[in-house]
Write a protein that holds these residues in place. Structure first.
Motif, PDB file in Angstrom:
ATOM      1  N   GLY A 170      58.893  14.755  18.372  1.00  0.00           N
ATOM      2  CA  GLY A 170      58.263  16.016  18.769  1.00  0.00           C
ATOM      3  C   GLY A 170      57.873  16.098  20.225  1.00  0.00           C
ATOM      4  O   GLY A 170      57.455  17.152  20.707  1.00  0.00           O
ATOM      5  N   SER A 171      57.992  14.992  20.955  1.00  0.00           N
ATOM      6  CA  SER A 171      57.583  14.991  22.366  1.00  0.00           C
ATOM      7  C   SER A 171      58.526  15.801  23.246  1.00  0.00           C
ATOM      8  O   SER A 171      59.738  15.789  23.047  1.00  0.00           O
ATOM      9  N   ILE A 172      57.948  16.462  24.218  1.00  0.00           N
ATOM     10  CA  ILE A 172      58.747  17.141  25.232  1.00  0.00           C
ATOM     11  C   ILE A 172      59.022  16.142  26.354  1.00  0.00           C
ATOM     12  O   ILE A 172      58.102  15.522  26.871  1.00  0.00           O
ATOM     13  N   VAL A 173      60.303  15.952  26.683  1.00  0.00           N
ATOM     14  CA  VAL A 173      60.694  15.035  27.755  1.00  0.00           C
ATOM     15  C   VAL A 173      61.485  15.828  28.799  1.00  0.00           C
ATOM     16  O   VAL A 173      62.533  16.384  28.485  1.00  0.00           O
ATOM     17  N   VAL A 174      60.948  15.908  29.992  1.00  0.00           N
ATOM     18  CA  VAL A 174      61.651  16.606  31.066  1.00  0.00           C
ATOM     19  C   VAL A 174      62.424  15.579  31.885  1.00  0.00           C
ATOM     20  O   VAL A 174      61.843  14.599  32.355  1.00  0.00           O
ATOM     21  N   VAL A 175      63.737  15.791  31.998  1.00  0.00           N
ATOM     22  CA  VAL A 175      64.580  14.875  32.757  1.00  0.00           C
ATOM     23  C   VAL A 175      65.033  15.556  34.044  1.00  0.00           C
ATOM     24  O   VAL A 175      65.665  16.609  33.998  1.00  0.00           O
ATOM     25  N   LYS A 176      64.642  14.980  35.166  1.00  0.00           N
ATOM     26  CA  LYS A 176      65.188  15.455  36.450  1.00  0.00           C
ATOM     27  C   LYS A 176      66.518  14.729  36.630  1.00  0.00           C
ATOM     28  O   LYS A 176      66.550  13.498  36.734  1.00  0.00           O
TER      29      LYS A 176
END
Lengths: 295, 295, 295, 295, 295, 295
Positions: free
Chosen positions: E27-33
């Protein structure tokens, strides 16, 4: 350091290889009949629990139906009650049915729930009595003999199973039924699994067994049949290719297909991670009985 | 004919009299601790099941927590295992805990579910293991002695109970807990009922007992205390008004209030329909412990 | 004390007896046509309100359609306008229709709403104008005469009724319609009740009347017909068994069945709690017209 | 042809000009107190209905509260009952309250509903009795005199209004209240509108009046006050700038603000489309009382 | 055969090892640059796409923010427009911003979407213009110089991102902003990723870079800092431990933490499956900046 | 003052005139193919944006599909790549397709989004790649020649469009497709609009063109055909009434109808507010092709 990294990357690649299978089975209901060696050996037990947890984590909906014949016999023994069998089927008087229920619903199901909770899976142990999930009547044996409180499943009410699945619980189902008049029935677990899988329109029904799969020659593991259509299964029974103790297994497979399951699998529960291997390898393992085209 | 009609009209008036109570308790969660004579006598048993069904039908949300000490002792006896007690509390080794679980979760809970289903109520038997509803550790007795696998409830996770209540199932809870390390605990049922009621913020917690209520003089039923505030309950214990076997009951009442239950009731389970009488009469029956103003 | 307890227990048993009926009708929509003596006598009035409240509290969905002929005549009198009837049907000019609307929608419906609110039921008074619930045109009498603004219901739009029922309000419907051109219509209340019940696919439609039920001999209460199929009802009209003022009642019953209501009941509104008696007794009271098998 | 096209394009531009206002008020609850000339003149009536429909179509949530003093007087006259006033307030005995209710809830509200339905708007006529929307007690006049069943609103229950708004119905509210003891109250419509708007936390409350707005000099339309803060309104009353019949209007505005309405508007109901003009012009028309910064 | 089975079992065990991590991050939001070498090398590119797909399949919610400086320069070159830099920052006139937008929103984002769709992931390419996700103004450089249309993010509106995530789409965000006056802004992608991660309260923000992590000595990979608190990061900048090109990276990490991200990771994008390695290994790889206790 | 009021009232009346049309089209999906002069002239551009905003505000669901041939040619020119056409169709090699995508998805779509956001409309620019909305293969021209990456739409997946519409975003669709093998396709915008409208079962599909409508004589505007059935359209093509450049337009109209659109409109995009004029005038403007009866 470098080396360790390489190892980790190889592991990541194993995860990546799983993607097409995860994609294919996302949201599928998989009913696992849990029994045999896999219920006895501690390592195999752990591997089954992990496999079910993994299915849940990657988005499938596992349902467990468990057996427990040995444990029932053991408690009957301790109570000084002799287990009586007729052609391999347990003669089940009222007391036997009650003992069976205590073992199945009170001991085994709850222990499985606890192990699943231990790996972070929300699980609930239910029997055919809860929510009247499995309504039964007396099942006669092949020769028409009444063996007592052995359940013939007349109706599966999926409302409790649906509620649990919709709320992310893994149902652990004991093969115990009820007849609406207060009688308790012991149900053959293979048969209960097939009825539950059919009522849920499961994508897969997996039998964890103590054989490699369906064998043409029961003494020759290399005679394993990899895939079977319903028609083939029927003809193998008819022409004697499948014989002896294999017959009821094959009949349960046919039964599952007829009730709406997409594919039924006879797996070797003595192999670690048999469930995952079936899901995550191209050809699967053991024997698959299905009328769907195999992609 | 005329006469029969009159009788029916009188019955309708009884229903009508119930309206203000139905109105008042609609939607309320009522936890019933079920035990004692009411679990033994067939007529009382039937009356409890009917009462719970009635609560459900008129819009309340009953939850049952059951006991079963006698049945545990009986199975232990049959298994040739002597029940050992220390100041009235069962010494619970691993085997005893496992036998208790089979009796409570496998036999009693499922039988209650079946009786509720018999009057059209959807019911599910769960224990503290299912959904890790009751997480336990070892509870020492008052003198600090370790009696074995007797559960101290450290955490109630209501997610399974919430799911069942939201989907119109009546939960039947066995007082069996788990500690996250695979150990099974036998929990005192009064204490489990109070913990569950508190965690659910129940409006009412009812103890079905074998006494009239909380008595100043345990041998004089007319010394019954009709209503008690928490402060009064504490002072009655302190000044010795409440003594002996009454003390744990009163402490469970106080415990329930402290956990957020609105009112806790000690009812005489030997009276038919004790639950309905409590709900549908102005003053209720037995003893009510509450800090809410009584309207 | 003991005696009082016994009385209370007997009352609880009456509640318990109601369970099978509550179970059977839970969630059912019941349309009650309210009129006749039950609208005049204060005690009967109170009993009707209580019965409707009881239905609501135990999980049914009551809808009230009321009449008001006498009250209309009374206001017309006060306004010096003579009520004119043709074969028992009111000749309805524009002014009469407007007076009827004020009495029905402005006075009677709101008074009923207030009484229901008084027993804790959320209620709303609507007419066929609100949400265009009943769209009408002129209804000619049997002889083809135009009696003015007497409404023939061409369309029932249930969206407002659905919204109210879904949000736990009891709709109280005035038999006033509209034609999309600004004209107001007075509708026969029996006919409006039947149209509303049909559009809602109600399980039950109950007419509160001033007769025991449908009688073969209108002067002999013992000639009451307990149950009638549609076919029987039609044949009784055809062969003259049902005659005179009974005919329109029976026709409304047939009409209700044809529009999809499961059973239509002609009840004696002069009996206290007639509605509850119909619901909570095995054979019901009055006459039931249905094509469903009677269980 | 060309010319006609040009005209149409100009019309489209008018629609386009409306965008910023539509954008600004989308989703806003606007309570319109409907009374005065706008309820008498057929053209104005039509224009009000159209304006309310337009608000609904572009995404606002209009609620109508109507008056009807003249119509009440007229029916009382026809019934030979003299209307009595004390300092302009109607003395309201039980019969008067009942007549008022028939006129307001039975005639005017339903007629408005019908007109709204005629332009495709789903509408429902309710009074303070429906869903106990407005619970009242007797309101004394400024001099402390009891004028009978004149309602002081003690509580607005918005559950019915909320249900109707959420389901896309426009509520048309009659200023009739109830006290829980069966008494009917006639409520001043301005006051009812302000109470309803406050309870709904309306963005706008608009009074359709027969004056240009709030005037410093009641005989000089050019003395109109365009915007007023609550503080200013109070000081104008205190210093006598606002006087006579203007005072109650201004007090209703203040009352609305205090109950949580964002802005209250005194509009000239004699002007066609006064409601739309207020919404769709930069400065609005009439007088706006608000404590919000005017953008 | 046997051997192959062994290999498969080992693979299953790798999947099983992943369970605790899946459980932890579900459920975690992971932002990948996404940028640097990982955007150029075909194998690395494929590995990034697979990693993001894997995150999605096991229940995380990945969001991609991509860069594209080289591609912008390349198109500018082809158009004969010289890229001008001031201390490493691109001077961005209107034309440059428009070219950047075509490259970022038109070419790179859509190509990434296509690759994700290719592995069965629903993806959508958006820029700061869509749903006004990133509202900008001109950002001055450290020396206060105006470099043109380089965006300072004033507001992140997450409504479009929320809608996409809630409907199982993976957002691929181009670092292009808008100012409400029609101007297009080129935004530094690290900075955009940090702003988006903060606004979404992401659990993880991962920068794919061309360095091993944050190094004390930029020429010595073994000087890598494994974990850093915000305070440490600030002090390392203050005391010169972190210097040169490392400073903006570290500042972006601090920025992310301050905006509400739980942990920010500087990963070596030149390593295959860097994203999965970070998620599925105990200590992660690269540098983690966080103020949460590390479990 | 008075005069100004009169002007405002006239404007309000224009709004009121719009009611029946708003009522008729509330909730309708309207796909607008945006291209031609209306995309070039600043005033027309503004008028289109305003019209789309107006549709959204009054409750319709607009979807924009835009063209951009000129802009593609212009960027190709700047890149020194000659645009090649065969019978008016662009020969599209890989580079051309990539340039087209940058222009369409990167520049034009985002600019339109920005303008819609500027009038308060939430908008999102997507292409056929996002959510694999338009899956393509190579489209041969009429003579069977392969013109390169010109897309034939094989499947429209509306899940992204549905998500955006359900969440109140206006989708702005670039006519760029994808084939699942990584190839980018340029799609004729008329054709894309028709496919999208069909897949969404749009009520209206509007082509903004540079002609008055479908003309019998392309040089005589007065020869315009106001309404056409599908049958008529086919016969006009067959008998040569419609010829030359008109043929593809008419075929797109027929195509839209066949895919389930209710009515297809060929509008003159050179006229201000052509979209609103079509919606808000009785006969509409331009040519309407439909098989629905015209009310």
């Amino acid at each position: 350091m470098k080396h360790q990294m390489q190892t980790e990357i190889l592991k990541a690649e194993v995860l990546i290889e799983a993607i097409p299978y995860i994609r294919r089975f996302a949201g599928s209901i998989v009913v696992v009949k849990y029994g045999g060696s896999a219920m006895v050996d501690e390592n195999l037990k752990k591997s089954v629990i992990q496999d079910i947890a993994m299915l849940k984590y990657i988005g499938l909906k596992p349902v467990v139906v468990h057996g427990g014949g040995k444990e029932i016999t053991s408690l009957l023994d301790r109570l000084g009650k002799k287990s009586e069998f007729l052609d391999g089927l347990r003669v089940t008087d009222e007391e036997t049915a009650q003992v069976a229920e205590m073992v199945l619903s009170g001991s085994i199901a709850k222990a499985l729930v606890d192990e699943l909770e231990g790996v972070g899976i929300k699980a609930v142990g239910i029997s055919g009595k809860d929510g009247r999930t499995m309504l039964c009547s007396r099942k006669l044996d092949e020769k028409g003999r009444d063996l007592g409180f052995v359940g013939q499943i007349d109706k599966v009410d999926t409302s409790l199973l649906d509620t649990l699945l919709a709320n992310n619980f893994v149902p652990v189902v004991s093969p115990v039924g009820v007849d609406g008049k207060g009688n308790t029935y012991n149900i053959n677990a293979d048969y209960a699994a097939s009825a539950v899988a059919g009522a849920l329109s499961a994508q897969k029904l997996m039998f964890l067994t103590d054989v490699e799969g369906i064998l043409k020659d029961k003494d020759d593991p290399s005679s394993i049949l990899r895939t079977l259509s319903k028609a083939q299964a029927l003809s193998y029974i008819a022409d004697g290719t499948v014989k002896g103790g294999m017959i009821p297994k094959v009949q349960c497979c046919i039964d599952g297909l007829e009730k709406g399951v997409e594919s039924v699998h006879v797996l070797d529960g003595r192999v670690s991670h048999a469930i995952l291997l079936e899901i995550f390898t191209t050809k699967g393992i053991g024997t698959m009985v299905t009328d769907k085209e195999i992609v």
